[in-house]
Design an enzyme around this catalytic site. Sequence first.
Site, PDB file in Angstrom:
ATOM      1  N   ASP A 159       4.199 -16.141 -11.506  1.00  0.00           N
ATOM      2  CA  ASP A 159       4.012 -15.914 -10.488  1.00  0.00           C
ATOM      3  C   ASP A 159       3.716 -15.158  -9.432  1.00  0.00           C
ATOM      4  OD1 ASP A 159       4.441 -18.723 -11.311  1.00  0.00           O
ATOM      5  OD2 ASP A 159       6.633 -18.466 -11.890  1.00  0.00           O
ATOM      6  N   HIS A 187      10.279 -21.318 -11.031  1.00  0.00           N
ATOM      7  CA  HIS A 187       9.106 -21.411 -11.786  1.00  0.00           C
ATOM      8  C   HIS A 187       8.544 -22.355 -11.643  1.00  0.00           C
ATOM      9  CE1 HIS A 187       5.371 -20.301 -13.953  1.00  0.00           C
ATOM     10  NE2 HIS A 187       6.262 -20.986 -14.898  1.00  0.00           N
TER      11      HIS A 187
END
Lengths: 323, 323
Positions: A159, A187
């Site tokens: 990410d 996440h």
Amino acid sequence: MDQPLRVAVTGAAGQIGYQLVFRIAAGEMLGRERSLQLNLLEIPPAMDALNGVVMELDDCAFPLVKGIVPTDSPETAFANVDIAILVGSRPRSPGMERRDLLEANGEIFTIQGKALNDCAARDVKVLVVGNPANTNCLIALRSAPDLSPTQFCAMTRLDHNRALAQLAHKTACHVSEIKGLAVWGNHSPTMFPELGSTTVAGKSALSLVDMDWYGNEFIPAVQQRGAAILQARGFSSAASAANAAIEQVRDWHLGTELVTSMGVYSTGNYGISEEIVFSYPVTCDADGVHIVENRVLDQFSREKIAITEQELVDERDAIKHLI
Amino acid sequence: MDQPLRVAVTGAAGQIGYQLVFRIAAGEMLGRERSLQLNLLEIPPAMDALNGVVMELDDCAFPLVKGIVPTDSPETAFANVDIAILVGSRPRSPGMERRDLLEANGEIFTIQGKALNDCAARDVKVLVVGNPANTNCLIALRSAPDLSPTQFCAMTRLDHNRALAQLAHKTACHVSEIKGLAVWGNHSPTMFPELGSTTVAGKSALSLVDMDWYGNEFIPAVQQRGAAILQARGFSSAASAANAAIEQVRDWHLGTELVTSMGVYSTGNYGISEEIVFSYPVTCDADGVHIVENRVLDQFSREKIAITEQELVDERDAIKHLI
């Protein structure tokens, strides 16, 4: 030469595993001078495929690889390992509720946490990649009472890197010119890629982009990037996920040069609920992982962080019988 | 910093390409200090998948990557490239004769050879990986009359590495202790992995193994290794092929430490027919690729070499209207 480092990878014959193990074997994660042993775990139906992966590892004639152990036993896979990368997880099948997914993975990560507790090196570092990564990581670390929760982290580096790439494109700069970016929380599509302390070529990122782009384009693009890649490739992100795992372990093992993002066990920093695995801005050195302190978080950031925090609290509540 | 090196990869969204481009981008092929531009070629139906690969390359935030050009035009892909790795080729479909396969690939490599001739850097190095690699390489180099045939080679490094692995297992030594091994001829089941000048930890390899193992186990195992991996994995060797391509280009670009194997344009060394692309023992330095001279080849070796040479002559005859 030093003793070979022992590295375990679970789900080693899967898409991410197939990208990951060859780069580890080539020395990309621990350095080109560090010999290693690879312990590769798969579930019994994947052992033929895993043996094919081992044949290909042999066929690379990697100078650093001193041994390869393919196995379907977590105790064998984790025996005396210095680093464990937990990639294998149960994917969501059609009709499966999120609670069922958490439960199915809860079993896997309970077993693996116990096996790490009983068999791994006492200073093992454990990276959880398999989704839902943060809560799988929480289950694993709570299943390993003889190890410290600081020895476990969940991967949010993908990410983080996705956010770097989006910001670099927008500002027409190179990713290497961006500093201070961080991903907060889970996440999952609630994650919060924060630009408040980010600089691009020395300038404040938020002076280079407007709030509309930040809130309505950048954040959703990072949150939904996995789906966009699945759509384009027809397969989920494997190579970029493997790359992120390599970078996160490398930084943890060898130290960071820049602030990065890792999911760590919360002990309340920034007022976040305790006992969840939460992604923070961090640095790493020989003493371990350090959460960057005293970041100024504005109202926008606090609201975004609260959403992803709540999701992690809900996930914890859903599997609280396991921890 | 130096100008970025321009590297073209064809078939970049395929199985081998997906393994290859991330490792190139990480600096494994040209060194961790060398910035690069990646030109990625695919056929039109694979452009969506290729765009997914580019998204994932972005999402790795590789410091060395200064640009990525996805394209379905060979002229765009090869514009000013310093290195071209030709991975994409037409696979054999059911009922296809070998002659049809040579013909179908002949078209691809004629077009790509011409585009390299017209567009690439004048000192480009071209590695052909796509099968039938040796004859595809021959077609490409004959389609590029303004470039030297010495700028083209075919990949036999995977066969070389497979032979290292088999010999290391048999002698219970590490691959890094083996020196002098070479693969002769075609990248096909006629290839000849030769141990006559090979040493293992300083001892003659042929003093450590018997001729029955050499002729009846070792050589067939190396020749049939691809099929064995296909059987185990359910997919053909992608990671180990990509690794071999990286190593072969790295050695060509940065120089060899040890004797290795490469398919090069024959000018008659060891009495081999001219005008075929034949794998020899070689070394590389700043002056290019050098065939190791004056190897003693016994009767057994000469017979094996004659078989693979004849296959390459037959392949050349089948496509002679293209060269």
